[in-house]
Scaffold this active site. Sequence first.
Site, PDB file in Angstrom:
ATOM      1  N   SER A 116      -8.647  -7.703  -6.498  1.00  0.00           N
ATOM      2  CA  SER A 116      -9.065  -8.238  -5.200  1.00  0.00           C
ATOM      3  C   SER A 116     -10.177  -7.396  -4.589  1.00  0.00           C
ATOM      4  O   SER A 116     -10.253  -6.178  -4.825  1.00  0.00           O
ATOM      5  CB  SER A 116      -7.846  -8.228  -4.272  1.00  0.00           C
ATOM      6  OG  SER A 116      -8.243  -8.464  -2.943  1.00  0.00           O
ATOM      7  N   TYR A 140      -1.453  -3.798   0.301  1.00  0.00           N
ATOM      8  CA  TYR A 140      -1.790  -4.853  -0.667  1.00  0.00           C
ATOM      9  C   TYR A 140      -2.968  -4.417  -1.534  1.00  0.00           C
ATOM     10  O   TYR A 140      -2.903  -4.451  -2.774  1.00  0.00           O
ATOM     11  CB  TYR A 140      -2.099  -6.169   0.071  1.00  0.00           C
ATOM     12  CG  TYR A 140      -2.748  -7.194  -0.830  1.00  0.00           C
ATOM     13  CD1 TYR A 140      -2.028  -7.808  -1.847  1.00  0.00           C
ATOM     14  CD2 TYR A 140      -4.098  -7.531  -0.685  1.00  0.00           C
ATOM     15  CE1 TYR A 140      -2.629  -8.725  -2.702  1.00  0.00           C
ATOM     16  CE2 TYR A 140      -4.696  -8.451  -1.523  1.00  0.00           C
ATOM     17  CZ  TYR A 140      -3.966  -9.045  -2.531  1.00  0.00           C
ATOM     18  OH  TYR A 140      -4.566  -9.945  -3.372  1.00  0.00           O
ATOM     19  N   LYS A 144      -3.213  -3.367  -5.722  1.00  0.00           N
ATOM     20  CA  LYS A 144      -4.120  -3.930  -6.737  1.00  0.00           C
ATOM     21  C   LYS A 144      -4.919  -2.821  -7.417  1.00  0.00           C
ATOM     22  O   LYS A 144      -5.163  -2.869  -8.619  1.00  0.00           O
ATOM     23  CB  LYS A 144      -5.064  -4.938  -6.066  1.00  0.00           C
ATOM     24  CG  LYS A 144      -4.360  -6.184  -5.565  1.00  0.00           C
ATOM     25  CD  LYS A 144      -3.941  -7.049  -6.737  1.00  0.00           C
ATOM     26  CE  LYS A 144      -3.061  -8.189  -6.340  1.00  0.00           C
ATOM     27  NZ  LYS A 144      -2.627  -9.012  -7.463  1.00  0.00           N
TER      28      LYS A 144
HETATM   29  N1  LIG Z   1      -5.899 -16.211  -2.815  1.00  0.00           N
HETATM   30  C1  LIG Z   1      -6.878 -15.313  -2.738  1.00  0.00           C
HETATM   31  O1  LIG Z   1      -7.870 -15.504  -2.012  1.00  0.00           O
HETATM   32  C2  LIG Z   1      -6.799 -14.048  -3.554  1.00  0.00           C
HETATM   33  C3  LIG Z   1      -7.825 -13.098  -3.427  1.00  0.00           C
HETATM   34  C4  LIG Z   1      -7.768 -11.946  -4.203  1.00  0.00           C
HETATM   35  C5  LIG Z   1      -6.734 -11.751  -5.104  1.00  0.00           C
HETATM   36  N2  LIG Z   1      -5.732 -12.678  -5.189  1.00  0.00           N
HETATM   37  C6  LIG Z   1      -4.643 -12.437  -6.154  1.00  0.00           C
HETATM   38  O2  LIG Z   1      -4.572 -13.549  -7.029  1.00  0.00           O
HETATM   39  C7  LIG Z   1      -3.218 -13.784  -7.437  1.00  0.00           C
HETATM   40  C8  LIG Z   1      -2.843 -15.214  -7.130  1.00  0.00           C
HETATM   41  O3  LIG Z   1      -3.052 -15.463  -5.737  1.00  0.00           O
HETATM   42  P1  LIG Z   1      -2.541 -16.822  -5.094  1.00  0.00           P
HETATM   43  O4  LIG Z   1      -3.285 -17.015  -3.834  1.00  0.00           O
HETATM   44  O5  LIG Z   1      -2.542 -17.880  -6.136  1.00  0.00           O
HETATM   45  O6  LIG Z   1      -1.048 -16.398  -4.749  1.00  0.00           O
HETATM   46  P2  LIG Z   1       0.294 -17.287  -4.792  1.00  0.00           P
HETATM   47  O7  LIG Z   1       1.273 -16.621  -3.901  1.00  0.00           O
HETATM   48  O8  LIG Z   1      -0.041 -18.714  -4.539  1.00  0.00           O
HETATM   49  O9  LIG Z   1       0.768 -17.154  -6.305  1.00  0.00           O
HETATM   50  C9  LIG Z   1       1.476 -16.024  -6.774  1.00  0.00           C
HETATM   51  C10 LIG Z   1       2.568 -16.529  -7.712  1.00  0.00           C
HETATM   52  O10 LIG Z   1       3.241 -15.395  -8.277  1.00  0.00           O
HETATM   53  C11 LIG Z   1       4.643 -15.657  -8.279  1.00  0.00           C
HETATM   54  N3  LIG Z   1       5.330 -14.357  -8.273  1.00  0.00           N
HETATM   55  C12 LIG Z   1       5.261 -13.387  -7.316  1.00  0.00           C
HETATM   56  N4  LIG Z   1       6.005 -12.334  -7.676  1.00  0.00           N
HETATM   57  C13 LIG Z   1       6.572 -12.628  -8.881  1.00  0.00           C
HETATM   58  C14 LIG Z   1       7.438 -11.939  -9.767  1.00  0.00           C
HETATM   59  N5  LIG Z   1       7.917 -10.721  -9.484  1.00  0.00           N
HETATM   60  N6  LIG Z   1       7.794 -12.553 -10.925  1.00  0.00           N
HETATM   61  C15 LIG Z   1       7.342 -13.786 -11.239  1.00  0.00           C
HETATM   62  N7  LIG Z   1       6.514 -14.504 -10.428  1.00  0.00           N
HETATM   63  C16 LIG Z   1       6.141 -13.920  -9.261  1.00  0.00           C
HETATM   64  C17 LIG Z   1       4.892 -16.492  -7.035  1.00  0.00           C
HETATM   65  O11 LIG Z   1       6.074 -17.259  -7.108  1.00  0.00           O
HETATM   66  C18 LIG Z   1       3.623 -17.364  -7.012  1.00  0.00           C
HETATM   67  O12 LIG Z   1       3.812 -18.576  -7.727  1.00  0.00           O
HETATM   68  C19 LIG Z   1      -2.379 -12.746  -6.695  1.00  0.00           C
HETATM   69  O13 LIG Z   1      -2.167 -11.653  -7.566  1.00  0.00           O
HETATM   70  C20 LIG Z   1      -3.271 -12.344  -5.534  1.00  0.00           C
HETATM   71  O14 LIG Z   1      -2.989 -11.043  -5.107  1.00  0.00           O
HETATM   72  C21 LIG Z   1      -5.747 -13.814  -4.444  1.00  0.00           C
END
Ligand SMILES: NC(=O)c1ccc[n+]([C@@H]2O[C@H](COP(=O)([O-])OP(=O)(O)OC[C@H]3O[C@@H](n4cnc5c(N)ncnc54)[C@H](O)[C@@H]3O)[C@@H](O)[C@H]2O)c1
Length: 322
Positions: A116, A140, A144
Amino acid sequence: MKILVTGGAGYIGSHTCKVLARHGFEPVVYDNLSRGNRWAARFGMFELGDIGDAARVRSVLEKYRPSALIHFAAYAYVGESVASPLLYYRNNIGETASLLQTLIDSEPTPVVFSSSCATYGVPSQLPISEDHPQQPINPYGYSKLVVERMLRDIDVAHGLRSVSLRYFNAAGADPEAEIGEAHEPETHLIPLVLAAARDATAIKVFGNDYDTADGTCIRDYVHVLDIADAHVRALKYLIDGGTTCAVNLANERGYSVLEVVATAERVTGKSIRIELMPRRPGDPAVLIGALEKARTLLGWKPERSGLEVQIRDAWKWMMRES
Ligand SMILES: NC(=O)c1ccc[n+]([C@@H]2O[C@H](COP(=O)([O-])OP(=O)(O)OC[C@H]3O[C@@H](n4cnc5c(N)ncnc54)[C@H](O)[C@@H]3O)[C@@H](O)[C@H]2O)c1
Protein backbone atom coordinates in the site's frame (compact mmCIF):
# COMPACT_ATOMS: atom_id res chain seq x y z
CA MET A 1 -2.30 -22.87 -14.25
CA LYS A 2 -3.79 -22.65 -10.74
CA ILE A 3 -3.21 -19.54 -8.64
CA LEU A 4 -4.02 -19.46 -4.91
CA VAL A 5 -5.71 -16.14 -4.11
CA THR A 6 -5.98 -15.35 -0.41
CA GLY A 7 -8.63 -12.71 0.25
CA GLY A 8 -10.17 -13.45 -3.16
CA ALA A 9 -13.69 -12.86 -1.81
CA GLY A 10 -12.83 -9.22 -1.12
CA TYR A 11 -13.04 -6.16 -3.33
CA ILE A 12 -9.72 -6.19 -5.23
CA GLY A 13 -9.26 -9.97 -4.93
CA SER A 14 -12.58 -10.77 -6.62
CA HIS A 15 -11.86 -8.42 -9.54
CA THR A 16 -8.40 -9.94 -9.90
CA CYS A 17 -9.93 -13.44 -10.03
CA LYS A 18 -12.19 -12.34 -12.87
CA VAL A 19 -9.21 -10.98 -14.82
CA LEU A 20 -7.10 -14.07 -14.00
CA ALA A 21 -9.83 -16.35 -15.34
CA ARG A 22 -10.07 -14.23 -18.48
CA HIS A 23 -6.32 -14.77 -19.02
CA GLY A 24 -6.67 -18.55 -18.74
CA PHE A 25 -5.50 -18.93 -15.12
CA GLU A 26 -7.54 -20.96 -12.63
CA PRO A 27 -7.98 -18.92 -9.45
CA VAL A 28 -8.48 -20.78 -6.17
CA VAL A 29 -9.92 -18.35 -3.63
CA TYR A 30 -8.89 -18.94 -0.03
CA ASP A 31 -10.80 -16.62 2.32
CA ASN A 32 -12.24 -16.75 5.84
CA LEU A 33 -15.07 -14.37 4.78
CA SER A 34 -14.37 -12.15 7.80
CA ARG A 35 -14.56 -9.12 5.52
CA GLY A 36 -15.39 -10.58 2.12
CA ASN A 37 -18.48 -11.96 0.41
CA ARG A 38 -19.04 -15.52 -0.74
CA TRP A 39 -20.95 -14.24 -3.81
CA ALA A 40 -17.87 -12.30 -4.92
CA ALA A 41 -15.76 -15.46 -5.16
CA ARG A 42 -17.44 -16.59 -8.35
CA PHE A 43 -14.48 -16.93 -10.71
CA GLY A 44 -12.78 -20.25 -10.02
CA MET A 45 -12.78 -22.50 -6.96
CA PHE A 46 -13.52 -21.43 -3.37
CA GLU A 47 -12.00 -22.74 -0.14
CA LEU A 48 -13.11 -21.38 3.22
CA GLY A 49 -10.23 -20.91 5.64
CA ASP A 50 -7.98 -18.62 7.59
CA ILE A 51 -4.46 -17.86 6.36
CA GLY A 52 -3.18 -18.54 9.87
CA ASP A 53 -4.63 -22.07 9.92
CA ALA A 54 -1.51 -23.94 8.80
CA ALA A 55 -3.18 -27.37 8.51
CA ARG A 56 -5.97 -25.98 6.36
CA VAL A 57 -3.57 -23.99 4.14
CA ARG A 58 -1.39 -27.09 3.74
CA SER A 59 -4.34 -29.23 2.68
CA VAL A 60 -5.43 -26.62 0.12
CA LEU A 61 -1.87 -26.38 -1.26
CA GLU A 62 -1.73 -30.18 -1.53
CA LYS A 63 -5.15 -30.34 -3.20
CA TYR A 64 -4.49 -27.74 -5.91
CA ARG A 65 -0.67 -27.49 -6.20
CA PRO A 66 -0.88 -23.82 -7.27
CA SER A 67 1.89 -22.25 -9.36
CA ALA A 68 1.79 -18.96 -7.47
CA LEU A 69 0.17 -17.16 -4.54
CA ILE A 70 -1.55 -13.78 -4.71
CA HIS A 71 -1.90 -12.55 -1.15
CA PHE A 72 -4.72 -10.03 -0.62
CA ALA A 73 -6.01 -11.32 2.73
CA ALA A 74 -5.64 -8.62 5.37
CA TYR A 75 -7.58 -6.08 7.36
CA ALA A 76 -7.50 -2.76 5.54
CA TYR A 77 -9.07 0.02 7.62
CA VAL A 78 -6.59 2.68 8.70
CA GLY A 79 -8.85 4.05 11.47
CA GLU A 80 -9.52 0.58 12.87
CA SER A 81 -5.79 -0.11 12.89
CA VAL A 82 -5.21 2.98 15.02
CA ALA A 83 -7.96 1.94 17.45
CA SER A 84 -7.01 -1.78 17.52
CA PRO A 85 -3.35 -2.09 16.48
CA LEU A 86 -2.91 -5.63 17.78
CA LEU A 87 -5.73 -6.84 15.56
CA TYR A 88 -3.69 -5.60 12.60
CA TYR A 89 -0.35 -6.86 13.85
CA ARG A 90 -1.88 -10.28 14.43
CA ASN A 91 -3.88 -10.64 11.22
CA ASN A 92 -1.72 -8.77 8.72
CA ILE A 93 1.71 -9.69 10.06
CA GLY A 94 1.36 -12.76 12.33
CA GLU A 95 -1.06 -14.69 10.11
CA THR A 96 0.91 -13.75 6.99
CA ALA A 97 4.09 -15.11 8.62
CA SER A 98 2.21 -18.36 9.27
CA LEU A 99 0.93 -18.48 5.67
CA LEU A 100 4.40 -17.91 4.23
CA GLN A 101 5.92 -20.52 6.54
CA THR A 102 3.35 -23.05 5.35
CA LEU A 103 4.09 -22.11 1.73
CA ILE A 104 7.83 -22.53 2.21
CA ASP A 105 7.33 -25.87 4.02
CA SER A 106 4.96 -27.32 1.42
CA GLU A 107 5.17 -25.79 -2.04
CA PRO A 108 7.35 -22.66 -2.33
CA THR A 109 5.87 -20.60 -5.17
CA PRO A 110 6.29 -16.95 -6.18
CA VAL A 111 4.11 -14.45 -4.33
CA VAL A 112 2.32 -11.26 -5.42
CA PHE A 113 1.55 -9.20 -2.34
CA SER A 114 -0.96 -6.36 -1.78
CA SER A 115 1.09 -3.60 -0.27
CA SER A 116 0.00 0.00 0.00
CA CYS A 117 0.96 3.63 -0.45
CA ALA A 118 0.29 3.78 3.32
CA THR A 119 3.83 2.38 3.74
CA TYR A 120 5.25 5.76 2.64
CA GLY A 121 3.63 7.92 5.31
CA VAL A 122 3.73 11.69 4.73
CA PRO A 123 5.44 12.30 1.38
CA SER A 124 8.55 14.45 1.18
CA GLN A 125 8.43 14.50 -2.62
CA LEU A 126 5.74 14.09 -5.29
CA PRO A 127 4.98 11.98 -7.19
CA ILE A 128 6.01 9.30 -4.71
CA SER A 129 8.43 6.87 -6.32
CA GLU A 130 9.36 3.45 -4.97
CA ASP A 131 12.63 4.69 -3.46
CA HIS A 132 10.82 7.29 -1.34
CA PRO A 133 11.48 6.61 2.39
CA GLN A 134 8.88 4.29 3.92
CA GLN A 135 7.78 5.81 7.23
CA PRO A 136 4.19 4.71 7.83
CA ILE A 137 2.13 6.80 10.24
CA ASN A 138 -0.40 4.15 11.29
CA PRO A 139 -0.39 0.44 12.25
CA TYR A 140 -2.05 -0.56 8.97
CA GLY A 141 0.74 0.98 6.88
CA TYR A 142 3.34 -0.46 9.24
CA SER A 143 1.83 -3.95 8.93
CA LYS A 144 2.22 -3.75 5.14
CA LEU A 145 5.80 -2.53 5.43
CA VAL A 146 6.71 -5.42 7.73
CA VAL A 147 5.33 -7.96 5.24
CA GLU A 148 7.29 -6.33 2.41
CA ARG A 149 10.40 -6.73 4.55
CA MET A 150 9.43 -10.29 5.47
CA LEU A 151 9.18 -11.13 1.76
CA ARG A 152 12.62 -9.66 1.01
CA ASP A 153 14.15 -11.63 3.88
CA ILE A 154 12.43 -14.85 2.77
CA ASP A 155 13.89 -14.42 -0.70
CA VAL A 156 17.39 -14.20 0.79
CA ALA A 157 16.83 -17.18 3.10
CA HIS A 158 14.63 -19.46 0.96
CA GLY A 159 14.78 -18.12 -2.61
CA LEU A 160 11.06 -17.33 -2.63
CA ARG A 161 10.57 -14.47 -5.12
CA SER A 162 7.82 -11.88 -4.80
CA VAL A 163 6.39 -8.64 -6.11
CA SER A 164 4.92 -6.20 -3.60
CA LEU A 165 2.40 -3.99 -5.36
CA ARG A 166 1.92 -0.70 -3.54
CA TYR A 167 -1.59 0.35 -4.50
CA PHE A 168 -2.72 3.91 -4.23
CA ASN A 169 -6.54 4.29 -3.88
CA ALA A 170 -8.41 1.44 -5.55
CA ALA A 171 -11.74 2.60 -6.97
CA GLY A 172 -14.41 1.72 -9.52
CA ALA A 173 -15.99 -1.64 -10.18
CA ASP A 174 -16.30 -4.34 -12.80
CA PRO A 175 -17.79 -2.48 -15.82
CA GLU A 176 -20.10 -5.49 -16.35
CA ALA A 177 -21.32 -4.93 -12.77
CA GLU A 178 -21.01 -8.63 -11.83
CA ILE A 179 -18.94 -7.61 -8.81
CA GLY A 180 -18.03 -4.34 -7.11
CA GLU A 181 -17.04 -2.73 -3.85
CA ALA A 182 -19.14 -3.96 -0.90
CA HIS A 183 -17.32 -3.09 2.30
CA GLU A 184 -19.12 -2.97 5.63
CA PRO A 185 -18.49 -0.38 6.94
CA GLU A 186 -17.43 1.53 3.84
CA THR A 187 -14.58 3.99 4.36
CA HIS A 188 -13.54 4.79 0.79
CA LEU A 189 -14.45 8.19 -0.61
CA ILE A 190 -16.01 7.30 -3.97
CA PRO A 191 -18.59 4.76 -2.68
CA LEU A 192 -19.38 7.10 0.22
CA VAL A 193 -19.98 10.03 -2.15
CA LEU A 194 -22.15 7.83 -4.37
CA ALA A 195 -24.12 6.56 -1.37
CA ALA A 196 -24.74 10.20 -0.39
CA ALA A 197 -26.05 10.84 -3.93
CA ARG A 198 -28.27 7.75 -3.82
CA ASP A 199 -29.66 8.36 -0.32
CA ALA A 200 -29.79 12.18 -0.49
CA THR A 201 -27.55 12.39 2.59
CA ALA A 202 -24.47 14.57 3.15
CA ILE A 203 -20.88 13.56 2.51
CA LYS A 204 -18.42 14.52 5.24
CA VAL A 205 -15.42 16.47 3.94
CA PHE A 206 -12.53 16.44 6.42
CA GLY A 207 -10.75 19.78 6.10
CA ASN A 208 -10.88 22.45 3.39
CA ASP A 209 -7.80 24.38 4.47
CA TYR A 210 -5.08 22.13 3.04
CA ASP A 211 -2.44 23.59 0.74
CA THR A 212 -4.23 22.46 -2.44
CA ALA A 213 -6.11 24.39 -5.13
CA ASP A 214 -9.55 23.97 -3.49
CA GLY A 215 -8.28 23.27 0.04
CA THR A 216 -9.35 19.60 0.14
CA CYS A 217 -7.10 16.52 0.13
CA ILE A 218 -5.86 15.10 -3.16
CA ARG A 219 -5.59 11.35 -3.76
CA ASP A 220 -4.50 9.14 -6.67
CA TYR A 221 -7.38 6.83 -7.69
CA VAL A 222 -6.69 3.69 -9.72
CA HIS A 223 -9.43 1.61 -11.31
CA VAL A 224 -9.74 -1.80 -9.65
CA LEU A 225 -9.56 -3.50 -13.06
CA ASP A 226 -6.24 -1.78 -13.78
CA ILE A 227 -5.00 -3.04 -10.41
CA ALA A 228 -6.25 -6.53 -11.29
CA ASP A 229 -4.46 -6.36 -14.64
CA ALA A 230 -1.21 -5.42 -12.86
CA HIS A 231 -1.47 -8.61 -10.79
CA VAL A 232 -1.60 -10.73 -13.93
CA ARG A 233 1.46 -8.88 -15.23
CA ALA A 234 3.31 -9.30 -11.92
CA LEU A 235 2.47 -13.01 -11.99
CA LYS A 236 3.86 -13.40 -15.52
CA TYR A 237 6.95 -11.41 -14.50
CA LEU A 238 7.60 -13.85 -11.65
CA ILE A 239 6.79 -16.96 -13.72
CA ASP A 240 9.36 -15.70 -16.27
CA GLY A 241 11.98 -15.58 -13.50
CA GLY A 242 11.67 -11.92 -12.41
CA THR A 243 13.40 -10.92 -9.19
CA THR A 244 11.84 -9.67 -5.95
CA CYS A 245 10.79 -6.04 -6.08
CA ALA A 246 8.19 -3.47 -5.04
CA VAL A 247 6.16 -1.49 -7.57
CA ASN A 248 3.65 1.35 -7.22
CA LEU A 249 0.24 1.02 -8.82
CA ALA A 250 -0.66 4.65 -9.32
CA ASN A 251 -2.18 6.90 -11.92
CA GLU A 252 0.34 9.70 -11.34
CA ARG A 253 -2.65 12.05 -11.29
CA GLY A 254 -4.56 13.23 -8.26
CA TYR A 255 -8.10 14.46 -7.67
CA SER A 256 -9.33 16.52 -4.75
CA VAL A 257 -12.29 15.54 -2.59
CA LEU A 258 -14.32 18.34 -4.16
CA GLU A 259 -13.39 17.18 -7.68
CA VAL A 260 -14.64 13.70 -6.74
CA VAL A 261 -17.92 15.19 -5.48
CA ALA A 262 -18.37 17.37 -8.61
CA THR A 263 -17.65 14.40 -10.92
CA ALA A 264 -20.08 12.23 -8.95
CA GLU A 265 -22.75 14.90 -9.36
CA ARG A 266 -22.18 14.88 -13.13
CA VAL A 267 -22.25 11.08 -13.37
CA THR A 268 -25.32 10.57 -11.16
CA GLY A 269 -27.22 13.70 -12.21
CA LYS A 270 -27.86 14.41 -8.51
CA SER A 271 -26.65 17.22 -6.32
CA ILE A 272 -24.61 16.09 -3.32
CA ARG A 273 -24.63 17.90 0.02
CA ILE A 274 -21.33 18.48 1.79
CA GLU A 275 -20.83 18.53 5.55
CA LEU A 276 -17.56 20.24 6.39
CA MET A 277 -15.64 18.60 9.25
CA PRO A 278 -12.27 19.37 10.88
CA ARG A 279 -9.15 17.76 9.42
CA ARG A 280 -8.51 14.15 10.43
CA PRO A 281 -5.14 13.60 12.09
CA GLY A 282 -2.66 11.84 9.81
CA ASP A 283 -4.26 12.78 6.48
CA PRO A 284 -1.49 14.08 4.17
CA ALA A 285 -2.66 16.91 1.85
CA VAL A 286 -1.57 15.17 -1.35
CA LEU A 287 -0.76 11.53 -2.20
CA ILE A 288 0.20 10.91 -5.81
CA GLY A 289 2.29 7.95 -6.92
CA ALA A 290 4.87 7.63 -9.69
CA LEU A 291 4.03 4.97 -12.27
CA GLU A 292 7.26 4.76 -14.26
CA LYS A 293 8.51 1.55 -12.61
CA ALA A 294 5.24 -0.30 -13.26
CA ARG A 295 5.43 0.86 -16.87
CA THR A 296 9.00 -0.27 -17.46
CA LEU A 297 9.03 -3.45 -15.35
CA LEU A 298 5.52 -4.78 -15.95
CA GLY A 299 4.51 -2.94 -19.12
CA TRP A 300 1.53 -1.64 -17.12
CA LYS A 301 -0.32 1.58 -17.44
CA PRO A 302 -3.75 2.46 -16.15
CA GLU A 303 -6.34 2.15 -18.92
CA ARG A 304 -9.57 2.94 -17.05
CA SER A 305 -8.28 5.36 -14.50
CA GLY A 306 -9.91 8.62 -15.56
CA LEU A 307 -11.96 9.74 -12.57
CA GLU A 308 -15.22 9.83 -14.49
CA VAL A 309 -14.82 6.23 -15.71
CA GLN A 310 -14.09 5.02 -12.18
CA ILE A 311 -17.10 6.82 -10.76
CA ARG A 312 -19.36 5.68 -13.60
CA ASP A 313 -18.41 2.02 -13.08
CA ALA A 314 -18.86 2.33 -9.30
CA TRP A 315 -22.26 3.98 -9.78
CA LYS A 316 -23.40 1.29 -12.22
CA TRP A 317 -22.50 -1.34 -9.64
CA MET A 318 -24.24 0.55 -6.84
CA MET A 319 -27.40 0.98 -8.90
CA ARG A 320 -27.45 -2.70 -9.78
CA GLU A 321 -26.84 -3.73 -6.19
CA SER A 322 -29.54 -1.55 -4.62
N1 LIG B 1 -8.75 -0.99 -1.30
C1 LIG B 1 -7.67 -0.23 -1.42
O1 LIG B 1 -7.75 0.93 -1.88
C2 LIG B 1 -6.32 -0.77 -1.02
C3 LIG B 1 -5.20 0.07 -1.12
C4 LIG B 1 -3.95 -0.44 -0.78
C5 LIG B 1 -3.82 -1.76 -0.37
N2 LIG B 1 -4.93 -2.55 -0.25
C6 LIG B 1 -4.75 -3.94 0.19
O2 LIG B 1 -5.30 -4.79 -0.79
C7 LIG B 1 -5.85 -5.97 -0.19
C8 LIG B 1 -7.29 -6.13 -0.61
O3 LIG B 1 -8.01 -4.94 -0.26
P1 LIG B 1 -9.59 -4.91 -0.39
O4 LIG B 1 -10.00 -3.49 -0.44
O5 LIG B 1 -10.01 -5.84 -1.47
O6 LIG B 1 -9.98 -5.51 1.03
P2 LIG B 1 -11.22 -6.47 1.42
O7 LIG B 1 -11.44 -6.30 2.87
O8 LIG B 1 -12.35 -6.23 0.49
O9 LIG B 1 -10.65 -7.92 1.13
C9 LIG B 1 -9.80 -8.60 2.04
C10 LIG B 1 -10.24 -10.06 2.07
O10 LIG B 1 -9.34 -10.78 2.92
C11 LIG B 1 -10.11 -11.68 3.73
N3 LIG B 1 -9.32 -11.95 4.94
C12 LIG B 1 -8.92 -11.05 5.88
N4 LIG B 1 -8.20 -11.67 6.83
C13 LIG B 1 -8.14 -12.99 6.50
C14 LIG B 1 -7.55 -14.14 7.08
N5 LIG B 1 -6.86 -14.07 8.23
N6 LIG B 1 -7.69 -15.33 6.45
C15 LIG B 1 -8.38 -15.43 5.29
N7 LIG B 1 -8.98 -14.37 4.68
C16 LIG B 1 -8.86 -13.17 5.30
C17 LIG B 1 -11.42 -10.96 3.99
O11 LIG B 1 -12.48 -11.83 4.32
C18 LIG B 1 -11.64 -10.26 2.63
O12 LIG B 1 -12.39 -11.07 1.75
C19 LIG B 1 -5.66 -5.79 1.31
O13 LIG B 1 -4.48 -6.48 1.69
C20 LIG B 1 -5.48 -4.29 1.46
O14 LIG B 1 -4.71 -3.98 2.59
C21 LIG B 1 -6.16 -2.08 -0.57
